[in-house]
Enzyme design. Structure first.
Site, mmCIF file in Angstrom:
data_model
loop_
_atom_site.group_PDB
_atom_site.id
_atom_site.type_symbol
_atom_site.label_atom_id
_atom_site.label_comp_id
_atom_site.label_asym_id
_atom_site.label_seq_id
_atom_site.Cartn_x
_atom_site.Cartn_y
_atom_site.Cartn_z
ATOM 1 N N GLY A 98 0.779 -1.240 0.000
ATOM 2 C CA GLY A 98 0.000 0.000 0.000
ATOM 3 C C GLY A 98 0.805 1.282 0.000
ATOM 4 O O GLY A 98 0.231 2.370 0.016
ATOM 5 N N GLY A 99 2.136 1.180 -0.034
ATOM 6 C CA GLY A 99 2.968 2.380 0.027
ATOM 7 C C GLY A 99 2.750 3.326 -1.132
ATOM 8 O O GLY A 99 2.624 4.544 -0.950
ATOM 9 N N LYS A 100 2.690 2.794 -2.350
ATOM 10 C CA LYS A 100 2.535 3.658 -3.530
ATOM 11 C C LYS A 100 1.117 4.220 -3.603
ATOM 12 O O LYS A 100 0.919 5.356 -4.057
ATOM 13 C CB LYS A 100 2.923 2.892 -4.795
ATOM 14 C CG LYS A 100 4.415 2.551 -4.829
ATOM 15 C CD LYS A 100 4.813 1.800 -6.082
ATOM 16 C CE LYS A 100 6.302 1.475 -6.073
ATOM 17 N NZ LYS A 100 6.655 0.471 -5.066
ATOM 18 N N ASP A 116 -8.299 -10.508 -9.982
ATOM 19 C CA ASP A 116 -7.174 -10.970 -10.776
ATOM 20 C C ASP A 116 -6.730 -9.839 -11.706
ATOM 21 O O ASP A 116 -7.464 -9.466 -12.632
ATOM 22 C CB ASP A 116 -7.595 -12.198 -11.583
ATOM 23 C CG ASP A 116 -6.486 -12.725 -12.475
ATOM 24 O OD1 ASP A 116 -5.348 -12.207 -12.395
ATOM 25 O OD2 ASP A 116 -6.756 -13.657 -13.259
ATOM 26 N N CYS A 176 11.238 -3.871 -8.873
ATOM 27 C CA CYS A 176 12.399 -3.588 -8.013
ATOM 28 C C CYS A 176 13.469 -4.654 -8.255
ATOM 29 O O CYS A 176 14.038 -5.208 -7.319
ATOM 30 C CB CYS A 176 11.999 -3.506 -6.545
ATOM 31 S SG CYS A 176 11.077 -4.921 -5.924
#
Length: 446
Positions: A246-248, A299, A370
């Protein structure tokens, strides 16, 4: 006598064989997932990153660096007061340290205060990526290959070295446009970072006891880049396709720009992680705001809504290089997850292709990972766009951000001369140990 001697030799050979077998099994039992990851990267990445790989590897194994994003839904003025370094102090630092370490604003301040620094010391070269250094052909042969389009059984799964030649971009119908404007930092997004080479830790986030939320969110500084690349405008409908933890999503909400942010994940448990992150930073009971944030479980490879979003972030599951080198638990390099790991390019390309069908014509999709893996970066972008070209009437253009990210090169170490054709990559560095983070920006034409 001869028979006895032969029997003894055979027995001795059998014992030696059993001992070697036991030692081999013992060795396999002792091999950790982090060692498997190191061995994998040491084979896959040197052909791509060449003499840069040892320093990148060292940075990946070293202490990670974070930035702090101030929570606009807490008492942010007090938090900023606690974080703010005096402008004169930054200008003073720019006088005594290599001036190119500081953003242009403070370089100019330092020069104004001390003209003896002179133009000769005003060196911007470390902050600039030359356009000629980005998107060149032939600099890294691995960047010209993509994974197989169909992976059926284990015998057909591929490693970084099992590669297939791709066609030219024109042959599959997509083109490139240059983003002329520098990447925009929204005015409401307040971000703080320590200077290059400074590995100090931020203090623990504090609770705003009135609003019951934390005052800032710490994250890898490179994780800002995918959200900034979206260039969210006021009132837009944004989808964070693989949103956990949920950071972004939180960064997008902190810009105070979107009309709505839909945070999706296919897993119930990961969806709960998104809820927990937002609960810690968004005050409960702000009904006007809660209408702007929705969490869904679906999905991502089969988004039912078509042409429904203005901007979509596709931050896909990947090798997570830094985590894989440090964490043994639930590692993607566990032997029981081999098929899952080798299927990642296929999953990633399906997610990206699905997002490009869900974004409206004229809208933007940002693909990010990443990992340093060329197959999971440029290779997946190629695979998804060629799939759309063959199976749909959708037309897209790659947005070349090489010029747009120049103002951020004081903060990030961008990879150059790597043969990147579709995106930008932040390379881990001991001076600013962010990333890795690959970002590609795609605009749907029709």
């Amino acid at each position: 006598m001869l028979a006895i001697t032969k029997w003894r030799i055979e027995q001795r050979l059998l014992v030696l064989h059993m001992q070697r077998r036991f030692k081999r099994k013992e060795s396999q039992r002792k091999k950790t997932n982090t060692i498997r990851a190191q061995e994998y990267f040491d084979v896959a990445y040197p052909p791509v990153y060449g003499p840069r790989w040892p320093s990148i590897r060292l940075a990946l194994l070293s202490k990670q660096k974070y930035v702090a994003v101030i929570n606009n839904f807490a008492n942010h003025e007090l938090t900023v007061e606690n974080f703010q370094l005096d402008d004169d102090e930054l200008a003073a630092r720019a006088k005594v340290e290599p001036i190119s370490r500081y953003p242009e604003e403070y370089q100019l301040r330092a020069l104004a205060k001390d003209p003896t620094l002179g133009a000769a010391e005003f060196d911007n070269t470390s902050r600039v990526i030359l356009p000629s250094e980005v998107g060149t052909r032939g600099t890294s042969i691995m960047m010209d290959y993509v994974p197989a389009t169909k992976l059926k059984g284990l015998e057909n799964w591929i490693e970084e070295t099992d590669i297939f030649v791709q066609q030219g971009d024109r042959e599959i119908g997509f083109i490139t446009e240059k983003q002329e404007e520098p990447i925009n930092l929204p005015s409401m997004l307040k971000v703080y970072a320590f200077a290059k080479g400074d590995i100090s830790d931020f203090p623990q986030p504090k609770m705003d006891h009135h609003l019951k939320v934390l005052d800032y969110y710490a994250l890898d500084g490179a994780s800002l880049l995918p959200v900034l690349a979206l260039d969210i405008q006021a009132g837009e409908k944004v989808l964070d396709l693989c949103a956990a933890p949920g950071g972004k999503t939180l960064i997008a909400l902190q810009t105070i720009l979107p009309g709505i942010v839909v945070s999706n994940d296919a897993s119930e448990s990961r969806g709960n992680r998104i809820r927990e992150t937002l609960r810690q930073y968004i005050p409960h009971g702000i009904s006007s705001f809660e209408r702007h944030s929705v969490i869904t479980k679906s999905d991502g490879c089969n988004i039912r809504e078509k042409e429904a979003y203005d901007k979509i972030l596709v931050d896909v599951p990947c090798l997570t290089d830094r985590l894989s080198l440090k964490e043994d638990d639930n590692s993607i390099f566990k032997t029981t997850r081999t098929k899952e790991r080798l299927s990642l390019p296929e999953l990633q390309s399906n997610l990206l292709a699905s997002a490009l069908q869900a974004v409206r014509p004229g809208g933007t999709v940002v693909y990010s990972t990443c990992t340093l893996s060329p197959l999971q970066n440029d290779g997946v972008v190629y695979l998804a766009l060629s799939k759309l070209w063959q199976e749909t009437t959708i037309e897209c253009t790659i947005v070349d951000m090489s010029y747009a990210v120049r103002p951020l090169s004081f903060l990030y170490r961008f990879g150059t001369n790597l043969g990147l054709r579709y995106g930008q990559i932040v390379l881990p560095s001991l001076l600013n140990n962010f990333g890795p983070m690959y970002v590609a920006k795609i605009r749907r034409l029709r």
